[in-house]
Scaffold this motif. Sequence first.
Motif, PDB file in Angstrom:
ATOM      1  N   LEU A  50      77.134  51.516  33.231  1.00  0.00           N
ATOM      2  CA  LEU A  50      76.999  52.032  31.870  1.00  0.00           C
ATOM      3  C   LEU A  50      76.058  53.236  31.925  1.00  0.00           C
ATOM      4  CD1 LEU A  50      76.705  48.691  29.894  1.00  0.00           C
ATOM      5  CD2 LEU A  50      78.578  50.331  29.784  1.00  0.00           C
ATOM      6  N   PRO A  51      76.334  54.268  31.133  1.00  0.00           N
ATOM      7  CA  PRO A  51      75.620  55.531  31.308  1.00  0.00           C
ATOM      8  C   PRO A  51      74.191  55.585  30.789  1.00  0.00           C
ATOM      9  CG  PRO A  51      77.166  55.722  29.505  1.00  0.00           C
ATOM     10  CD  PRO A  51      77.390  54.374  30.140  1.00  0.00           C
ATOM     11  N   ASP A  52      73.853  54.744  29.808  1.00  0.00           N
ATOM     12  CA  ASP A  52      72.518  54.889  29.229  1.00  0.00           C
ATOM     13  C   ASP A  52      72.098  53.626  28.484  1.00  0.00           C
ATOM     14  OD1 ASP A  52      73.704  54.989  26.573  1.00  0.00           O
ATOM     15  OD2 ASP A  52      74.147  57.101  26.953  1.00  0.00           O
ATOM     16  N   ALA A  53      70.846  53.643  28.042  1.00  0.00           N
ATOM     17  CA  ALA A  53      70.276  52.482  27.354  1.00  0.00           C
ATOM     18  C   ALA A  53      71.008  52.164  26.051  1.00  0.00           C
ATOM     19  CB  ALA A  53      68.790  52.715  27.087  1.00  0.00           C
ATOM     20  N   ASP A  54      71.528  53.177  25.369  1.00  0.00           N
ATOM     21  CA  ASP A  54      72.260  52.926  24.121  1.00  0.00           C
ATOM     22  C   ASP A  54      73.502  52.076  24.371  1.00  0.00           C
ATOM     23  OD1 ASP A  54      70.445  54.334  22.577  1.00  0.00           O
ATOM     24  OD2 ASP A  54      71.612  56.197  22.642  1.00  0.00           O
ATOM     25  N   GLN A  55      74.242  52.384  25.426  1.00  0.00           N
ATOM     26  CA  GLN A  55      75.441  51.602  25.743  1.00  0.00           C
ATOM     27  C   GLN A  55      75.062  50.199  26.212  1.00  0.00           C
ATOM     28  OE1 GLN A  55      78.114  52.375  24.618  1.00  0.00           O
ATOM     29  NE2 GLN A  55      78.940  54.317  25.269  1.00  0.00           N
ATOM     30  N   ILE A  56      74.002  50.094  26.969  1.00  0.00           N
ATOM     31  CA  ILE A  56      73.545  48.772  27.413  1.00  0.00           C
ATOM     32  C   ILE A  56      73.176  47.922  26.202  1.00  0.00           C
ATOM     33  CG2 ILE A  56      71.703  47.554  28.651  1.00  0.00           C
ATOM     34  CD1 ILE A  56      71.778  49.969  30.653  1.00  0.00           C
ATOM     35  N   GLU A  57      72.450  48.505  25.269  1.00  0.00           N
ATOM     36  CA  GLU A  57      72.070  47.791  24.044  1.00  0.00           C
ATOM     37  C   GLU A  57      73.300  47.426  23.213  1.00  0.00           C
ATOM     38  OE1 GLU A  57      69.919  45.948  21.095  1.00  0.00           O
ATOM     39  OE2 GLU A  57      69.212  46.607  23.056  1.00  0.00           O
ATOM     40  N   ARG A  58      74.245  48.342  23.118  1.00  0.00           N
ATOM     41  CA  ARG A  58      75.462  48.124  22.325  1.00  0.00           C
ATOM     42  C   ARG A  58      76.206  46.866  22.758  1.00  0.00           C
ATOM     43  NH1 ARG A  58      80.827  51.925  22.786  1.00  0.00           N
ATOM     44  NH2 ARG A  58      82.140  50.734  21.359  1.00  0.00           N
ATOM     45  N   PHE A  59      76.251  46.608  24.057  1.00  0.00           N
ATOM     46  CA  PHE A  59      77.047  45.495  24.570  1.00  0.00           C
ATOM     47  C   PHE A  59      76.216  44.288  24.998  1.00  0.00           C
ATOM     48  CE2 PHE A  59      79.710  49.291  25.434  1.00  0.00           C
ATOM     49  CZ  PHE A  59      80.705  48.997  24.526  1.00  0.00           C
ATOM     50  N   SER A  67      75.402  45.833  32.961  1.00  0.00           N
ATOM     51  CA  SER A  67      75.016  47.019  33.726  1.00  0.00           C
ATOM     52  C   SER A  67      76.235  47.879  34.044  1.00  0.00           C
ATOM     53  CB  SER A  67      74.286  46.621  35.015  1.00  0.00           C
ATOM     54  OG  SER A  67      75.121  45.833  35.830  1.00  0.00           O
ATOM     55  N   THR A  68      77.435  47.293  33.929  1.00  0.00           N
ATOM     56  CA  THR A  68      78.674  48.033  34.198  1.00  0.00           C
ATOM     57  C   THR A  68      79.616  47.899  33.004  1.00  0.00           C
ATOM     58  OG1 THR A  68      79.843  46.150  35.161  1.00  0.00           O
ATOM     59  CG2 THR A  68      78.503  47.507  36.673  1.00  0.00           C
ATOM     60  N   ARG A  76      81.565  41.217  25.739  1.00  0.00           N
ATOM     61  CA  ARG A  76      82.218  41.414  24.436  1.00  0.00           C
ATOM     62  C   ARG A  76      83.227  40.293  24.175  1.00  0.00           C
ATOM     63  NH1 ARG A  76      81.975  46.269  21.240  1.00  0.00           N
ATOM     64  NH2 ARG A  76      83.416  45.966  19.551  1.00  0.00           N
ATOM     65  N   ILE A  77      84.008  39.952  25.184  1.00  0.00           N
ATOM     66  CA  ILE A  77      84.974  38.864  25.037  1.00  0.00           C
ATOM     67  C   ILE A  77      84.252  37.530  24.880  1.00  0.00           C
ATOM     68  CG2 ILE A  77      86.794  37.586  26.241  1.00  0.00           C
ATOM     69  CD1 ILE A  77      87.651  40.395  27.335  1.00  0.00           C
ATOM     70  N   GLY A  78      83.097  37.415  25.517  1.00  0.00           N
ATOM     71  CA  GLY A  78      82.306  36.195  25.396  1.00  0.00           C
ATOM     72  C   GLY A  78      81.847  35.909  23.980  1.00  0.00           C
ATOM     73  N   LYS A  79      81.853  36.932  23.126  1.00  0.00           N
ATOM     74  CA  LYS A  79      81.460  36.746  21.729  1.00  0.00           C
ATOM     75  C   LYS A  79      82.612  36.238  20.867  1.00  0.00           C
ATOM     76  CE  LYS A  79      79.202  40.208  19.929  1.00  0.00           C
ATOM     77  NZ  LYS A  79      78.722  41.571  19.619  1.00  0.00           N
ATOM     78  N   GLN A  80      83.814  36.211  21.422  1.00  0.00           N
ATOM     79  CA  GLN A  80      84.985  35.753  20.673  1.00  0.00           C
ATOM     80  C   GLN A  80      85.039  34.224  20.671  1.00  0.00           C
ATOM     81  OE1 GLN A  80      86.726  38.119  19.106  1.00  0.00           O
ATOM     82  NE2 GLN A  80      85.388  39.617  20.089  1.00  0.00           N
ATOM     83  N   SER A  81      85.953  33.684  19.888  1.00  0.00           N
ATOM     84  CA  SER A  81      86.102  32.228  19.822  1.00  0.00           C
ATOM     85  C   SER A  81      86.540  31.683  21.181  1.00  0.00           C
ATOM     86  CB  SER A  81      87.144  31.851  18.771  1.00  0.00           C
ATOM     87  OG  SER A  81      88.436  32.258  19.199  1.00  0.00           O
ATOM     88  N   ALA A  82      86.302  30.400  21.398  1.00  0.00           N
ATOM     89  CA  ALA A  82      86.675  29.772  22.666  1.00  0.00           C
ATOM     90  C   ALA A  82      88.175  29.875  22.914  1.00  0.00           C
ATOM     91  CB  ALA A  82      86.227  28.313  22.687  1.00  0.00           C
TER      92      ALA A  82
END
Length: 100
Positions: A50-59, A67-68, A76-82
């Motif tokens: 990931l290019p910067d702290a903003d993207q790291i924070e976003r995800f 980190s990638t 992101r998918i981990g935040k979805q329903s089971a």
Amino acid sequence: MKANGWVGEPIDVVRLPDGRLTTLDNTRVVAARHAGIDVRARVHEYDEPLPDADQIERFSTTRGTPSTWGDAVRLRIGKQSASYRNRWPEGSPWTSWDGN
């Protein structure tokens, strides 16, 4: 979007290890599809940092800090329903249903 075309930055898309692409911004993909316009995207490799702290924070989630781009997809998918996570562990192959 239909009146003005794509406005704003391209979306971030991640190339999965098997070569398929997945997006981290389904809303704009769906809107573009319904408007009949092309999506503008930046394609990132799965293991690309990931290019910067903003993207790291976003995800970042309570489950981890990415980190990638691949980590970002996984978290992101981990935040979805089971049921979603189990059915599409790397993201849904559809971003919208068009009746077909």
